[in-house]
Design a protein around this motif. Structure first.
Motif, PDB file in Angstrom:
ATOM      1  N   UNK A   1       0.755  -1.133  -0.030  1.00  0.00           N
ATOM      2  CA  UNK A   1       0.055  -0.020   0.016  1.00  0.00           C
ATOM      3  C   UNK A   1       0.938   1.176   0.153  1.00  0.00           C
ATOM      4  N   UNK A   2       0.434   2.239  -0.594  1.00  0.00           N
ATOM      5  CA  UNK A   2       1.207   3.491  -0.678  1.00  0.00           C
ATOM      6  C   UNK A   2       1.786   4.135   0.365  1.00  0.00           C
ATOM      7  N   UNK A   3       2.982   4.743   0.493  1.00  0.00           N
ATOM      8  CA  UNK A   3       3.583   5.293   1.523  1.00  0.00           C
ATOM      9  C   UNK A   3       4.086   4.556   2.615  1.00  0.00           C
ATOM     10  N   UNK A   4       3.625   3.628   3.292  1.00  0.00           N
ATOM     11  CA  UNK A   4       4.123   2.974   4.317  1.00  0.00           C
ATOM     12  C   UNK A   4       4.691   1.768   4.234  1.00  0.00           C
ATOM     13  N   UNK A   5       4.692   1.093   2.895  1.00  0.00           N
ATOM     14  CA  UNK A   5       5.311  -0.064   2.617  1.00  0.00           C
ATOM     15  C   UNK A   5       5.164  -1.172   3.736  1.00  0.00           C
ATOM     16  N   UNK A   6       4.084  -1.280   4.132  1.00  0.00           N
ATOM     17  CA  UNK A   6       3.606  -2.646   5.084  1.00  0.00           C
ATOM     18  C   UNK A   6       2.484  -3.342   4.558  1.00  0.00           C
ATOM     19  N   UNK A   7       1.371  -2.669   4.426  1.00  0.00           N
ATOM     20  CA  UNK A   7      -0.029  -3.644   3.920  1.00  0.00           C
ATOM     21  C   UNK A   7      -0.072  -3.927   2.751  1.00  0.00           C
ATOM     22  N   UNK A   8      -0.782  -4.627   2.265  1.00  0.00           N
ATOM     23  CA  UNK A   8      -1.330  -4.904   0.995  1.00  0.00           C
ATOM     24  C   UNK A   8      -2.057  -4.054   0.272  1.00  0.00           C
ATOM     25  N   UNK A   9      -1.433  -3.807  -1.041  1.00  0.00           N
ATOM     26  CA  UNK A   9      -2.290  -2.913  -2.066  1.00  0.00           C
ATOM     27  C   UNK A   9      -2.267  -3.141  -3.408  1.00  0.00           C
ATOM     28  N   UNK A  10      -2.417  -4.428  -3.741  1.00  0.00           N
ATOM     29  CA  UNK A  10      -2.165  -4.899  -5.212  1.00  0.00           C
ATOM     30  C   UNK A  10      -2.894  -4.099  -6.178  1.00  0.00           C
ATOM     31  N   UNK A  11      -4.168  -3.609  -5.841  1.00  0.00           N
ATOM     32  CA  UNK A  11      -4.898  -2.964  -6.832  1.00  0.00           C
ATOM     33  C   UNK A  11      -4.593  -1.379  -7.020  1.00  0.00           C
ATOM     34  N   UNK A  12      -3.654  -0.893  -6.075  1.00  0.00           N
ATOM     35  CA  UNK A  12      -3.572   0.544  -6.116  1.00  0.00           C
ATOM     36  C   UNK A  12      -2.653   1.286  -7.575  1.00  0.00           C
ATOM     37  N   UNK A  13      -3.550   2.085  -8.015  1.00  0.00           N
ATOM     38  CA  UNK A  13      -2.876   2.728  -9.255  1.00  0.00           C
ATOM     39  C   UNK A  13      -2.851   4.227  -9.446  1.00  0.00           C
ATOM     40  N   UNK A  14      -3.010   5.019  -8.156  1.00  0.00           N
ATOM     41  CA  UNK A  14      -3.218   6.236  -8.129  1.00  0.00           C
ATOM     42  C   UNK A  14      -2.024   7.073  -7.967  1.00  0.00           C
ATOM     43  N   UNK A  15      -0.876   6.604  -7.604  1.00  0.00           N
ATOM     44  CA  UNK A  15       0.384   7.404  -7.433  1.00  0.00           C
ATOM     45  C   UNK A  15       0.681   8.013  -8.549  1.00  0.00           C
ATOM     46  N   UNK A  16       1.553   9.228  -8.311  1.00  0.00           N
ATOM     47  CA  UNK A  16       1.996  10.034  -9.647  1.00  0.00           C
ATOM     48  C   UNK A  16       2.807   9.576 -10.494  1.00  0.00           C
ATOM     49  N   UNK A  17       3.653   8.420 -10.140  1.00  0.00           N
ATOM     50  CA  UNK A  17       4.621   7.959 -11.064  1.00  0.00           C
ATOM     51  C   UNK A  17       4.257   6.643 -11.264  1.00  0.00           C
ATOM     52  N   UNK A  18       4.119   6.238 -12.456  1.00  0.00           N
ATOM     53  CA  UNK A  18       3.922   4.835 -12.841  1.00  0.00           C
ATOM     54  C   UNK A  18       4.398   3.702 -12.094  1.00  0.00           C
ATOM     55  N   UNK A  19       5.679   3.748 -12.004  1.00  0.00           N
ATOM     56  CA  UNK A  19       6.459   2.621 -11.442  1.00  0.00           C
ATOM     57  C   UNK A  19       6.365   2.844  -9.731  1.00  0.00           C
ATOM     58  N   UNK A  20       5.524   3.474  -9.185  1.00  0.00           N
ATOM     59  CA  UNK A  20       5.478   3.428  -7.767  1.00  0.00           C
ATOM     60  C   UNK A  20       4.051   2.713  -7.616  1.00  0.00           C
ATOM     61  N   UNK A  21       3.333   2.308  -8.546  1.00  0.00           N
ATOM     62  CA  UNK A  21       1.890   1.748  -8.211  1.00  0.00           C
ATOM     63  C   UNK A  21       2.228   0.206  -8.474  1.00  0.00           C
ATOM     64  N   UNK A  22       1.519  -0.495  -7.467  1.00  0.00           N
ATOM     65  CA  UNK A  22       1.399  -2.129  -7.464  1.00  0.00           C
ATOM     66  C   UNK A  22       1.324  -2.686  -8.908  1.00  0.00           C
ATOM     67  N   UNK A  23       0.163  -2.084  -9.567  1.00  0.00           N
ATOM     68  CA  UNK A  23      -0.250  -2.558 -10.829  1.00  0.00           C
ATOM     69  C   UNK A  23       0.728  -2.652 -11.831  1.00  0.00           C
ATOM     70  N   UNK A  24       1.653  -1.623 -11.766  1.00  0.00           N
ATOM     71  CA  UNK A  24       2.626  -1.612 -12.598  1.00  0.00           C
ATOM     72  C   UNK A  24       3.618  -2.851 -12.632  1.00  0.00           C
ATOM     73  N   UNK A  25       3.856  -3.374 -11.460  1.00  0.00           N
ATOM     74  CA  UNK A  25       4.361  -4.658 -11.343  1.00  0.00           C
ATOM     75  C   UNK A  25       3.722  -6.158 -11.599  1.00  0.00           C
ATOM     76  N   UNK A  26       2.363  -5.868 -11.119  1.00  0.00           N
ATOM     77  CA  UNK A  26       1.484  -7.250 -11.085  1.00  0.00           C
ATOM     78  C   UNK A  26       1.063  -7.524 -12.632  1.00  0.00           C
ATOM     79  N   UNK A  27       0.533  -6.514 -13.333  1.00  0.00           N
ATOM     80  CA  UNK A  27      -0.138  -6.413 -14.706  1.00  0.00           C
ATOM     81  C   UNK A  27      -0.966  -7.698 -14.758  1.00  0.00           C
ATOM     82  N   UNK A  28      -1.871  -7.656 -13.824  1.00  0.00           N
ATOM     83  CA  UNK A  28      -2.863  -8.560 -13.472  1.00  0.00           C
ATOM     84  C   UNK A  28      -3.926  -8.451 -14.925  1.00  0.00           C
ATOM     85  N   UNK A  29      -4.202  -9.640 -15.525  1.00  0.00           N
ATOM     86  CA  UNK A  29      -5.308  -9.640 -16.545  1.00  0.00           C
ATOM     87  C   UNK A  29      -5.819 -11.042 -16.501  1.00  0.00           C
TER      88      UNK A  29
END
Length: 774
Positions: free
Chosen positions: A619-647
């Motif tokens: 999850x954004x900021x704290x780097x502790x809890x899960x946030x696999x759906x997050x995509x709102x951060x200003x940089x693309x490569x800070x978002x979990x969805x950038x890495x999981x590419x789930x489809x």
């Protein structure tokens, strides 16, 4: 991965040494309990030996301490008003050999449960059972008993532990070529008693595999051992850091040059595992640390730590010469070119000012052109120019530049993991006018994280290891658990570091032939490519918490880092067993249960957080809890969805030759292995491939079922750790038992949250049933 039950571990063995050691102490032996003990002594508590047979033997083998001329070679002290805080129990040392003597007096007095005599002038008639410490220069006894060649072979930091028999008398000699080597040997000797090893017939010679074994201390960020928000406490006005520079309110009278007990406990702990230096401030640097006011405080800290062989370094901001606080000694934007004499002269002046107060100052750590930090690229130059400009400035002073390679400019490549090598690799390959190759100066270290992303629980090794043949390279490991549970989860990191160090890079020579020594550890210790100046850096986890690390088991990660920085070939299970014996007790049940908990804890965390190579799902900021759906951060490569590419097809980032082709940055054998979904290690699979949900796995399960299996088995392991810990209640002192019990309950809840959040989110794409493993 197996589960932990009370007293029994399945699939998480700690190695033969741990089991063999566990059998050396009767299960019924128990040390005296102090139910109020807070963990503040770390692994240097020196509890009396509980086994009466061992105790009698040790008392005969360590009857007196002999450290000749302990005060002759006094450590430099710049600060005249250096003092301990009122009520302190620690004491400032005047020399390294005095520190060794006092550690032996403290350690043997505690372990043997009686005072040990100190003999200052033994002459030639050493007492039977004497423990002699020193160098050939400091000690006539050492000069008689240890040949010069033996000490030359162990080098500057090494030591010899030797039993010497003369007639009916037996002595133990702890000798170093230098005073600090003798100090390291002292801690090694005490460790043998703490872990109930034999002192008979000693003939050991130890020396580190890596020259520079440093900590980076991030005083204001990623601090999970005492920051204000964590609630672990400290004096009013402290910011949670271990060292006080700018405490306010009730803490203001305890700023440096006042020295607190915890500073010296930390220094002793660092020295006990051979750590040589510490960068004392965040890599997102504050220019305050370069001001005269702060330099005076830094000099006081250096004075306190120096007897323990700990040298100070600073993180700096590349654009510091522009800061008006240094007026009139400031530069203009036009003078900031790293090749400019004005720029280099400014850094020479500032470094000389520090060195006047701290003559053994190490140098600077630099985070440049990364995450908003200024660097040479802001002025039209590259990292080679910037690092060399600073290195040129400080080279006449004998200082080093540790230039971090944690850069990921999106303009370089769409795949964040490729960017560092693309920015640094060509500089290492650049031909020079003198016929050599590589532009970086000899007093520059490129400081590179173990993996190409950012301290994830498991990553492939960074492709730069082995590729930077012509440059000094330091590996950076994270001791503070930013992505591995912080101070809430029990996660022993030594198995991860062992996996990293022992990974084969398949590095080749100029003719394309495989190097004889090519593991990551060989690259780091210089034996792969003939580098003599070598470094391992750990991002430290110290703070003002009572136990200094925020979680009692986080102490094990600092301990393990030091041991592995000294010798990366060590078995992580053996390291765990030593720490448990030194910290919790030597009974068979305590050692077996706790070592088993520790040795499976990292793999369990990988399983319930980021299994099979899925990374950065926090999850954004704290780097502790899960946030696999997050995509709102200003940089693309800070978002979990950038890495999981789930489809609907599968999960993971395609970095194969048909994707981003990160694999091409590795040597050919690894490139081929990682680039093929049929040969890539399954625990790294999603780092390199978008894996179809029905891809067959080695277990016989399809990928979806294997993924679910990992999430559930990881959580079960944490439940097993909690039950195993509960079984030790009668054997562990009350305060520490209760604090760990509370952490494990929170840990299990949070692990289940990771499982449920991630599996539920992946199911939205896979459309498959969740079959909970039995």
């Amino acid at each position: 991965m197996g589960a932990v039950t009370a007293g029994v571990t399945l699939g998480a063995g700690a190695g033969g040494t741990a089991r063999a050691l566990a059998g050396q102490t009767p299960a019924g032996s128990a040390a005296r309990r102090d139910d109020d003990y807070d963990g503040s002594a770390m692994w240097l508590r020196y509890v009396p030996v509980a086994d009466p047979h061992l105790l009698r033997r040790y008392r005969c083998q360590a009857t007196a301490v002999v450290v000749e001329n302990a005060g002759r070679n006094k450590s430099y002290r710049h600060t005249r008003d250096l003092s301990m805080a009122p009520g302190s129990t620690e004491r400032l040392m005047a020399s390294t050999l005095e520190a060794a003597r006092e550690e032996l007096v403290r350690g043997l007095g505690g372990l043997l449960d009686r005072p040990v005599r100190v003999v200052h002038r033994p002459g030639r008639a050493l007492p039977d059972g004497a423990v002699v410490v020193g160098t050939r220069e400091s000690s006539p006894a050492v000069r008689r008993l240890v040949p010069a060649g033996d000490l030359e072979r162990v080098g500057r930091d090494g030591y010899v532990l030797r039993s010497v028999v003369q007639g009916r008398r037996t002595f133990t000699v702890i000798a170093g070529r230098t005073d600090v080597g003798a100090l390291y040997g002292t801690f090694a000797f005490l460790r043998r008693i703490q872990t109930h090893r034999s002192l008979a017939d000693l003939d050991l010679a130890e020396s580190p595999k890596v020259v520079n074994r440093h900590l980076n201390y991030w005083d204001t960020e990623r601090l999970y051992a005492g920051n204000d928000e964590s609630g672990t406490g400290g004096l009013n006005g402290e910011n949670g850091a271990i060292f006080n520079f700018a405490a306010t309110g009730a803490g203001a009278p305890l700023n440096l040059p006042v020295v607190l007990d915890r500073y010296l406990v930390a220094a002793r702990a660092m020295a006990s595992v051979g750590i040589t230096g510490i960068t004392i401030n965040n890599v997102n640097a504050d220019n305050s640390y370069l001001t005269d006011e702060y330099i005076a405080q830094e000099a006081a800290l250096a004075d306190a730590l120096r007897p323990y062989g700990i040298r100070l370094a600073l993180s700096i901001r590349y654009a510091a010469p522009l800061d008006s606080r240094f007026a009139p000694d400031t530069l203009t934007e036009e003078q900031m070119a790293p090749t400019d004499a004005d720029f280099q002269d400014w850094w020479t002046r500032r470094a000389r000012r520090i060195q006047e107060s701290i003559p053994d100052f190490v140098g600077f750590t630099v985070k440049a052109n990364s995450e908003g930090q200024p660097g040479p690229q802001d002025f039209g130059y590259d990292h080679g120019d910037g690092a060399n400009g600073m290195a040129t400035a400080v080279a006449p002073l004998g200082l080093k530049i540790y230039w971090r390679t944690f850069v990921y400019n999106p303009d370089v490549d769409s795949d964040r993991l490729k960017r560092a090598y693309l920015e640094f690799g060509h500089i290492d390959d650049e031909p020079q006018p003198d016929g050599s190759t590589g532009r970086f100066r000899d007093n520059v270290f490129l400081q590179t994280k173990n993996g190409p992303l950012d301290f994830q629980a498991r990553e492939p090794v960074h492709p730069m290891f082995g590729r930077m043949e012509n440059t000094n390279q330091a590996i950076e490991l994270q001791i503070t658990q930013e992505y591995t549970g912080q101070n809430r989860m029990l996660c022993f990191l030594a198995p991860m570091w062992e996996e990293i160090f022992k990974t084969d890079t398949y590095a080749t020579d100029e003719q394309g032939q495989l190097l004889d020594k090519r593991l990551v550890g060989h690259v780091v210790d210089g034996t792969a490519q003939d580098h003599s100046d070598t470094a391992v850096v750990g991002v430290a986890n110290l703070g003002n918490a009572d136990n200094l690390t925020g979680h009692h088991f986080s102490q094990a990660n600092l301990y393990a880092f030091g041991r592995q920085a000294w010798d990366w070939t060590l078995d992580s299970g053996d390291i765990a067993a030593d720490w448990v014996r030194m910290t919790w007790g030597n009974s068979r049940e305590v050692v077996d249960v706790i070592v088993s908990m520790m040795m499976g804890s990292w793999e369990a965390l990988v399983s319930y957080q980021t299994p099979l190579g899925i990374g950065h799902q926090f999850t954004a900021g704290v780097h502790y809890g899960p946030g696999p759906s997050e995509s709102h951060l200003p940089r693309e490569d800070w978002n979990p969805v950038y890495y999981n590419q789930a489809d609907s097809v599968g999960l993971g980032y395609d970095r194969s030759p048909t994707g981003s082709d990160l694999t091409a940055q590795y040597f050919p054998v690894l490139a081929a292995r990682y680039g093929d979904i049929g040969t890539v290690p399954e625990n790294l699979m999603m780092w390199f491939h978008h894996v179809p949900w029905d891809h067959p796995m080695s277990s016989g399960r399809i990928f979806w079922d294997e993924l679910v299996h990992h999430y559930y088995s990881g959580v079960r392991y944490v439940g097993g750790m909690r039950r195993a810990w509960d079984s030790l209640e009668s054997r562990i002192d009350a305060r520490r038992f209760a604090e760990v019990k509370a952490k494990l309950a929170l840990h299990e809840t949070d692990a289940a949250d990771w499982r449920d959040t991630c599996v539920g989110y992946w199911q939205r794409f896979s459309g498959r049933d969740i079959r909970e493993p039995g």
